[in-house]
Design a protein around this motif. Structure first.
Motif, mmCIF file in Angstrom:
data_model
loop_
_atom_site.group_PDB
_atom_site.id
_atom_site.type_symbol
_atom_site.label_atom_id
_atom_site.label_comp_id
_atom_site.label_asym_id
_atom_site.label_seq_id
_atom_site.Cartn_x
_atom_site.Cartn_y
_atom_site.Cartn_z
ATOM 1 N N LEU A 1 0.826 -1.207 0.000
ATOM 2 C CA LEU A 1 0.000 0.000 0.000
ATOM 3 C C LEU A 1 0.862 1.258 0.000
ATOM 4 C CD1 LEU A 1 -2.814 1.260 0.195
ATOM 5 C CD2 LEU A 1 -2.601 1.100 2.687
ATOM 6 N N LYS A 2 1.908 1.265 0.817
ATOM 7 C CA LYS A 2 2.801 2.425 0.864
ATOM 8 C C LYS A 2 3.506 2.634 -0.478
ATOM 9 C CE LYS A 2 3.822 2.651 5.782
ATOM 10 N NZ LYS A 2 4.871 2.566 6.811
ATOM 11 N N ALA A 3 3.911 1.550 -1.110
ATOM 12 C CA ALA A 3 4.570 1.651 -2.407
ATOM 13 C C ALA A 3 3.611 2.224 -3.444
ATOM 14 C CB ALA A 3 5.089 0.294 -2.851
ATOM 15 N N ARG A 4 2.371 1.759 -3.433
ATOM 16 C CA ARG A 4 1.381 2.257 -4.381
ATOM 17 C C ARG A 4 1.077 3.741 -4.142
ATOM 18 N NH1 ARG A 4 -3.792 -0.547 -3.652
ATOM 19 N NH2 ARG A 4 -4.579 1.366 -2.756
ATOM 20 N N ILE A 5 0.976 4.129 -2.888
ATOM 21 C CA ILE A 5 0.730 5.531 -2.560
ATOM 22 C C ILE A 5 1.897 6.394 -3.006
ATOM 23 C CG2 ILE A 5 0.507 7.151 -0.634
ATOM 24 C CD1 ILE A 5 -1.195 5.030 0.771
ATOM 25 N N ALA A 6 3.131 5.915 -2.809
ATOM 26 C CA ALA A 6 4.309 6.674 -3.210
ATOM 27 C C ALA A 6 4.327 6.872 -4.730
ATOM 28 C CB ALA A 6 5.576 5.959 -2.754
ATOM 29 N N ILE A 7 3.972 5.843 -5.481
ATOM 30 C CA ILE A 7 3.930 5.950 -6.940
ATOM 31 C C ILE A 7 2.875 6.969 -7.355
ATOM 32 C CG2 ILE A 7 3.321 4.708 -9.047
ATOM 33 C CD1 ILE A 7 4.602 2.200 -7.750
ATOM 34 N N GLU A 8 1.702 6.901 -6.756
ATOM 35 C CA GLU A 8 0.638 7.841 -7.093
ATOM 36 C C GLU A 8 1.029 9.274 -6.740
ATOM 37 O OE1 GLU A 8 -2.876 6.449 -5.168
ATOM 38 O OE2 GLU A 8 -3.060 4.690 -6.458
ATOM 39 N N GLU A 9 1.694 9.440 -5.606
ATOM 40 C CA GLU A 9 2.141 10.781 -5.224
ATOM 41 C C GLU A 9 3.171 11.320 -6.204
ATOM 42 O OE1 GLU A 9 3.514 10.538 -1.205
ATOM 43 O OE2 GLU A 9 1.502 10.750 -0.371
ATOM 44 N N ASN A 10 4.092 10.460 -6.638
ATOM 45 C CA ASN A 10 5.096 10.891 -7.615
ATOM 46 C C ASN A 10 4.446 11.291 -8.940
ATOM 47 O OD1 ASN A 10 7.290 10.622 -5.927
ATOM 48 N ND2 ASN A 10 7.703 8.507 -6.540
ATOM 49 N N GLU A 11 3.459 10.508 -9.372
ATOM 50 C CA GLU A 11 2.754 10.847 -10.619
ATOM 51 C C GLU A 11 2.009 12.170 -10.480
ATOM 52 O OE1 GLU A 11 0.250 7.515 -11.407
ATOM 53 O OE2 GLU A 11 1.915 6.229 -12.048
ATOM 54 N N ALA A 12 1.357 12.381 -9.349
ATOM 55 C CA ALA A 12 0.637 13.630 -9.125
ATOM 56 C C ALA A 12 1.603 14.801 -9.057
ATOM 57 C CB ALA A 12 -0.180 13.541 -7.844
ATOM 58 N N LEU A 13 2.745 14.597 -8.441
ATOM 59 C CA LEU A 13 3.745 15.662 -8.351
ATOM 60 C C LEU A 13 4.296 16.018 -9.727
ATOM 61 C CD1 LEU A 13 5.301 17.465 -6.434
ATOM 62 C CD2 LEU A 13 7.015 15.669 -6.213
ATOM 63 N N LYS A 14 4.533 15.020 -10.567
ATOM 64 C CA LYS A 14 5.004 15.279 -11.925
ATOM 65 C C LYS A 14 3.965 16.055 -12.714
ATOM 66 C CE LYS A 14 8.047 11.282 -12.305
ATOM 67 N NZ LYS A 14 8.270 9.988 -12.955
ATOM 68 N N LYS A 15 2.688 15.678 -12.565
ATOM 69 C CA LYS A 15 1.628 16.394 -13.262
ATOM 70 C C LYS A 15 1.522 17.827 -12.757
ATOM 71 C CE LYS A 15 -1.353 12.500 -14.455
ATOM 72 N NZ LYS A 15 -2.700 11.918 -14.282
#
Length: 77
Positions: free
Chosen positions: A53-67
Motif C-alpha cells: 500500500l505504501k509503495a502504491r501511494i508513493a507511486i501515485e504521489e510521484n505521478e501527481a507531483l510530476k503532473k
C-alpha cells in the motif's frame, strides 16, 4: 482395612487455591503461546500488505507531483 498413616488430612483452602491457580496458569500460558504465534503470522501478512500500500501511494504521489510540476494537473480540470 485401616490406613497405615491414619485418616486423610484436609488440605488447606490456601494450598488448594495455589494449586488451582498454577494449573489454570499453565493452561492460559499454552493458549497465550498459541495466540502469540498466530499473531506473529498475522503481523507478517499485515506488514506485507502495508508495504504494498505504501509503495502504491508513493507511486501515485510521484505521478501527481510530476503532473503538478508540468501543469498537466490543471489541464485535466
Amino acid at each position: 482395612m485401616s490406613l497405615p498413616y491414619g485418616p486423610p488430612v484436609l488440605v488447606s483452602p490456601l494450598i488448594r487455591g495455589i494449586i488451582y491457580g498454577r494449573i489454570k496458569q499453565k493452561r492460559y500460558e499454552k493458549q497465550e503461546e498459541i495466540w502469540r504465534e498466530e499473531e506473529a503470522e498475522r503481523k507478517i501478512l499485515r506488514d506485507r500488505q502495508l508495504a504494498k500500500l505504501k509503495a502504491r501511494i508513493a507511486i501515485e504521489e510521484n505521478e501527481a507531483l510530476k503532473k503538478l510540476e508540468t501543469g498537466e494537473l490543471f489541464e485535466e480540470l
